[in-house]
Design a protein around this motif. Structure first.
Motif, PDB file in Angstrom:
ATOM      1  N   GLY A   1     -11.980 -10.183   5.373  1.00 15.67           N
ATOM      2  CA  GLY A   1     -10.566 -10.219   5.029  1.00 15.67           C
ATOM      3  C   GLY A   1      -9.809  -8.956   5.396  1.00 15.67           C
ATOM      4  N   ILE A   2     -10.478  -8.030   6.065  1.00 18.27           N
ATOM      5  CA  ILE A   2      -9.841  -6.779   6.474  1.00 18.27           C
ATOM      6  C   ILE A   2      -9.402  -6.907   7.931  1.00 18.27           C
ATOM      7  CG2 ILE A   2     -10.179  -4.311   6.862  1.00 18.27           C
ATOM      8  CD1 ILE A   2     -12.187  -4.402   4.475  1.00 18.27           C
ATOM      9  N   ALA A   3      -8.113  -6.707   8.154  1.00 25.31           N
ATOM     10  CA  ALA A   3      -7.563  -6.749   9.514  1.00 25.31           C
ATOM     11  C   ALA A   3      -7.608  -5.338  10.091  1.00 25.31           C
ATOM     12  CB  ALA A   3      -6.126  -7.261   9.482  1.00 25.31           C
ATOM     13  N   THR A   4      -7.985  -5.226  11.360  1.00 24.54           N
ATOM     14  CA  THR A   4      -8.069  -3.922  12.011  1.00 24.54           C
ATOM     15  C   THR A   4      -7.387  -3.960  13.375  1.00 24.54           C
ATOM     16  OG1 THR A   4     -10.215  -4.480  12.981  1.00 24.54           O
ATOM     17  CG2 THR A   4     -10.257  -3.306  10.872  1.00 24.54           C
TER      18      THR A   4
ATOM     19  N   VAL B   1      -6.619  11.103   7.331  1.00 20.19           N
ATOM     20  CA  VAL B   1      -6.697   9.659   7.111  1.00 20.19           C
ATOM     21  C   VAL B   1      -6.060   9.403   5.742  1.00 20.19           C
ATOM     22  CG1 VAL B   1      -8.241   7.694   6.730  1.00 20.19           C
ATOM     23  CG2 VAL B   1      -8.763   9.376   8.519  1.00 20.19           C
ATOM     24  N   VAL B   2      -5.168   8.405   5.687  1.00 24.74           N
ATOM     25  CA  VAL B   2      -4.480   8.095   4.436  1.00 24.74           C
ATOM     26  C   VAL B   2      -4.780   6.656   4.028  1.00 24.74           C
ATOM     27  CG1 VAL B   2      -2.237   7.873   3.282  1.00 24.74           C
ATOM     28  CG2 VAL B   2      -2.596   9.692   4.962  1.00 24.74           C
ATOM     29  N   VAL B   3      -5.157   6.491   2.782  1.00 24.26           N
ATOM     30  CA  VAL B   3      -5.332   5.171   2.189  1.00 24.26           C
ATOM     31  C   VAL B   3      -4.084   4.912   1.352  1.00 24.26           C
ATOM     32  CG1 VAL B   3      -6.711   3.737   0.643  1.00 24.26           C
ATOM     33  CG2 VAL B   3      -7.836   5.403   2.152  1.00 24.26           C
ATOM     34  N   LEU B   4      -3.350   3.870   1.699  1.00 22.44           N
ATOM     35  CA  LEU B   4      -2.102   3.526   1.031  1.00 22.44           C
ATOM     36  C   LEU B   4      -2.324   2.241   0.244  1.00 22.44           C
ATOM     37  CD1 LEU B   4       0.969   4.335   0.911  1.00 22.44           C
ATOM     38  CD2 LEU B   4       1.296   2.658   2.739  1.00 22.44           C
ATOM     39  N   ASN B   5      -2.156   2.310  -1.074  1.00 25.23           N
ATOM     40  CA  ASN B   5      -2.406   1.162  -1.943  1.00 25.23           C
ATOM     41  C   ASN B   5      -1.124   0.754  -2.648  1.00 25.23           C
ATOM     42  OD1 ASN B   5      -3.558   0.464  -5.103  1.00 25.23           O
ATOM     43  ND2 ASN B   5      -4.328  -0.705  -3.390  1.00 25.23           N
TER      44      ASN B   5
ATOM     45  N   PRO C   1      -2.158  -6.686  -4.928  1.00 23.60           N
ATOM     46  CA  PRO C   1      -2.277  -5.446  -4.179  1.00 23.60           C
ATOM     47  C   PRO C   1      -2.425  -5.661  -2.671  1.00 23.60           C
ATOM     48  CG  PRO C   1      -4.406  -6.028  -5.110  1.00 23.60           C
ATOM     49  CD  PRO C   1      -3.421  -7.067  -5.593  1.00 23.60           C
ATOM     50  N   SER C   2      -2.045  -4.650  -1.934  1.00 23.90           N
ATOM     51  CA  SER C   2      -2.333  -4.520  -0.503  1.00 23.90           C
ATOM     52  C   SER C   2      -2.830  -3.106  -0.280  1.00 23.90           C
ATOM     53  CB  SER C   2      -1.071  -4.704   0.351  1.00 23.90           C
ATOM     54  OG  SER C   2      -0.664  -6.035   0.442  1.00 23.90           O
ATOM     55  N   THR C   3      -3.749  -2.944   0.644  1.00 26.20           N
ATOM     56  CA  THR C   3      -4.253  -1.616   0.975  1.00 26.20           C
ATOM     57  C   THR C   3      -4.225  -1.443   2.485  1.00 26.20           C
ATOM     58  OG1 THR C   3      -5.682  -1.633  -0.974  1.00 26.20           O
ATOM     59  CG2 THR C   3      -6.207  -0.031   0.752  1.00 26.20           C
ATOM     60  N   LEU C   4      -3.711  -0.304   2.915  1.00 29.36           N
ATOM     61  CA  LEU C   4      -3.646   0.034   4.338  1.00 29.36           C
ATOM     62  C   LEU C   4      -4.395   1.333   4.567  1.00 29.36           C
ATOM     63  CD1 LEU C   4       0.186  -0.511   4.748  1.00 29.36           C
ATOM     64  CD2 LEU C   4      -1.590  -2.108   5.403  1.00 29.36           C
ATOM     65  N   VAL C   5      -5.016   1.462   5.729  1.00 26.64           N
ATOM     66  CA  VAL C   5      -5.588   2.737   6.151  1.00 26.64           C
ATOM     67  C   VAL C   5      -4.774   3.203   7.344  1.00 26.64           C
ATOM     68  CG1 VAL C   5      -7.619   3.966   6.994  1.00 26.64           C
ATOM     69  CG2 VAL C   5      -7.894   2.141   5.300  1.00 26.64           C
ATOM     70  N   ILE C   6      -4.264   4.422   7.230  1.00 27.14           N
ATOM     71  CA  ILE C   6      -3.439   5.036   8.271  1.00 27.14           C
ATOM     72  C   ILE C   6      -4.270   6.122   8.928  1.00 27.14           C
ATOM     73  CG2 ILE C   6      -1.300   6.308   8.701  1.00 27.14           C
ATOM     74  CD1 ILE C   6      -0.218   4.902   6.129  1.00 27.14           C
ATOM     75  N   ASP C   7      -4.332   6.108  10.261  1.00 24.90           N
ATOM     76  CA  ASP C   7      -5.181   7.065  10.967  1.00 24.90           C
ATOM     77  C   ASP C   7      -4.550   8.463  11.018  1.00 24.90           C
ATOM     78  OD1 ASP C   7      -3.353   7.125  13.133  1.00 24.90           O
ATOM     79  OD2 ASP C   7      -4.563   5.782  14.379  1.00 24.90           O
ATOM     80  N   ARG C   8      -5.275   9.404  11.597  1.00 21.83           N
ATOM     81  CA  ARG C   8      -4.830  10.806  11.639  1.00 21.83           C
ATOM     82  C   ARG C   8      -3.532  10.999  12.430  1.00 21.83           C
ATOM     83  NH1 ARG C   8     -10.433  10.927  11.985  1.00 21.83           N
ATOM     84  NH2 ARG C   8     -11.449  12.137  10.338  1.00 21.83           N
ATOM     85  N   ASP C   9      -3.198  10.019  13.284  1.00 21.65           N
ATOM     86  CA  ASP C   9      -1.961  10.089  14.067  1.00 21.65           C
ATOM     87  C   ASP C   9      -0.791   9.403  13.369  1.00 21.65           C
ATOM     88  OD1 ASP C   9      -3.234  11.437  16.206  1.00 21.65           O
ATOM     89  OD2 ASP C   9      -4.014   9.532  16.965  1.00 21.65           O
TER      90      ASP C   9
ATOM     91  N   ARG D   1      -5.956  -3.119   7.233  1.00 20.11           N
ATOM     92  CA  ARG D   1      -5.228  -3.658   6.083  1.00 20.11           C
ATOM     93  C   ARG D   1      -6.070  -4.682   5.349  1.00 20.11           C
ATOM     94  NH1 ARG D   1      -0.411  -7.672   7.308  1.00 20.11           N
ATOM     95  NH2 ARG D   1      -2.195  -8.905   7.948  1.00 20.11           N
ATOM     96  N   SER D   2      -5.963  -4.683   4.021  1.00 23.26           N
ATOM     97  CA  SER D   2      -6.509  -5.738   3.176  1.00 23.26           C
ATOM     98  C   SER D   2      -5.387  -6.252   2.291  1.00 23.26           C
ATOM     99  CB  SER D   2      -7.649  -5.206   2.301  1.00 23.26           C
ATOM    100  OG  SER D   2      -8.048  -6.212   1.380  1.00 23.26           O
ATOM    101  N   LEU D   3      -5.313  -7.570   2.140  1.00 23.32           N
ATOM    102  CA  LEU D   3      -4.298  -8.186   1.289  1.00 23.32           C
ATOM    103  C   LEU D   3      -4.902  -8.726  -0.001  1.00 23.32           C
ATOM    104  CD1 LEU D   3      -2.277 -10.129   4.017  1.00 23.32           C
ATOM    105  CD2 LEU D   3      -1.725  -7.931   2.968  1.00 23.32           C
ATOM    106  N   ALA D   4      -6.007  -8.152  -0.411  1.00 24.23           N
ATOM    107  CA  ALA D   4      -6.671  -8.564  -1.640  1.00 24.23           C
ATOM    108  C   ALA D   4      -7.214  -7.324  -2.336  1.00 24.23           C
ATOM    109  CB  ALA D   4      -7.804  -9.534  -1.327  1.00 24.23           C
ATOM    110  N   ALA D   5      -7.538  -7.474  -3.606  1.00 24.35           N
ATOM    111  CA  ALA D   5      -8.145  -6.369  -4.342  1.00 24.35           C
ATOM    112  C   ALA D   5      -9.472  -5.996  -3.691  1.00 24.35           C
ATOM    113  CB  ALA D   5      -8.367  -6.769  -5.795  1.00 24.35           C
ATOM    114  N   LEU D   6      -9.785  -4.706  -3.704  1.00 24.43           N
ATOM    115  CA  LEU D   6     -11.002  -4.202  -3.080  1.00 24.43           C
ATOM    116  C   LEU D   6     -11.900  -3.531  -4.106  1.00 24.43           C
ATOM    117  CD1 LEU D   6      -9.435  -2.512   0.073  1.00 24.43           C
ATOM    118  CD2 LEU D   6     -10.768  -4.627   0.039  1.00 24.43           C
ATOM    119  N   GLY D   7     -13.181  -3.768  -3.973  1.00 22.13           N
ATOM    120  CA  GLY D   7     -14.164  -3.027  -4.740  1.00 22.13           C
ATOM    121  C   GLY D   7     -14.522  -1.755  -3.979  1.00 22.13           C
ATOM    122  N   GLU D   8     -15.342  -0.929  -4.592  1.00 18.07           N
ATOM    123  CA  GLU D   8     -15.696   0.358  -3.988  1.00 18.07           C
ATOM    124  C   GLU D   8     -16.360   0.187  -2.619  1.00 18.07           C
ATOM    125  OE1 GLU D   8     -18.600   4.173  -4.861  1.00 18.07           O
ATOM    126  OE2 GLU D   8     -18.050   2.872  -6.537  1.00 18.07           O
ATOM    127  N   GLU D   9     -17.315  -0.724  -2.506  1.00 18.93           N
ATOM    128  CA  GLU D   9     -18.043  -0.902  -1.242  1.00 18.93           C
ATOM    129  C   GLU D   9     -17.108  -1.366  -0.121  1.00 18.93           C
ATOM    130  OE1 GLU D   9     -21.598  -3.699   0.569  1.00 18.93           O
ATOM    131  OE2 GLU D   9     -21.614  -3.276  -1.582  1.00 18.93           O
TER     132      GLU D   9
END
Length: 196
Positions: free
Chosen positions: A44-47, A78-82, A161-169, A175-183
């Motif tokens: 479910g993670i889009a990249t 790297v930024v994790v945006l929740n 929730p939605s979670t995005l990972v933003i790269d160093r640039d 992106r995930s459009l669902a709740a995420l566990g630690e793993e």
């Protein structure tokens, strides 16, 4: 009103409730993967491959704690945006895992930023963070205006929730459009963190 005439209203109410509940726990399909350059994994993670990513929009404003924050100040990390709300049950479940991963990865140059949305009172957002031990900053966005800054067809947040990972640039990498566990969260961050 008779029981027979209430039945359609009860059914309609149940359908509306189901739709509202699914909006909190899963994402829509607008901006899906057709022709946008991103691929949805089985998890479910889009990249998006490096070199094909869109820039994150300007995300700045006041935090839940009354400080000023500008996401562009994290360029080079790297930024994790929740995106979360205190009223959202899946957000309450995932918050401790996000804090644990944040504490583990901040030494590696990973920053976490929340966007609190749809909470009419900032006190509700503060109580959420305090109750769940969240120490990273969250922008306070009660009307959802920050979410509207993402261009359609990009890895935009479409659910809470939605979670995005933003790269160093400063580009949208995952992106995930669902709740995420630690793993799952670690799995989402790891490839972007490994990039040089």
């Amino acid at each position: 009103m008779s029981a027979a005439s209430r039945a359609p209203l009860t059914l309609a109410g149940a359908v509306v409730a189901a739709l509202l509940l699914s909006a909190c726990t899963s994402g829509g399909t607008s901006g899906g993967s057709g022709g946008t350059g991103f691929v949805m994994g089985e998890d479910g993670i889009a990249t998006v491959k490096k070199g094909q990513r869109d820039a994150a929009p300007d995300l700045s404003g006041e935090t839940v704690d009354g400080e000023q924050l500008d996401l562009s100040s994290y360029k080079g990390k790297v930024v994790v945006l929740n995106v979360w709300g205190s009223w959202c049950a899946p957000c309450r479940v995932e918050a401790p895992a996000f804090e644990k991963v944040y504490q583990d990865l901040k030494k590696d140059g990973v920053e976490f930023v929340g966007i609190n949305t749809r909470d009419a009172k900032v006190e509700s957002a503060r109580a959420f963070e305090e109750d769940r031990g969240v120490t990273y900053p969250s922008l306070y966005d009660p009307a959802g205006k920050l979410m509207l800054r993402f261009k359609k067809g990009t890895l935009n947040p479409q659910a809470i929730p939605s979670t995005l990972v933003i790269d160093r640039d400063g580009k949208l990498a995952a992106r995930s459009l669902a709740a995420l566990g630690e793993e799952s969260l670690r799995k989402m961050i790891a490839p972007v963190l490994a990039e040089k």
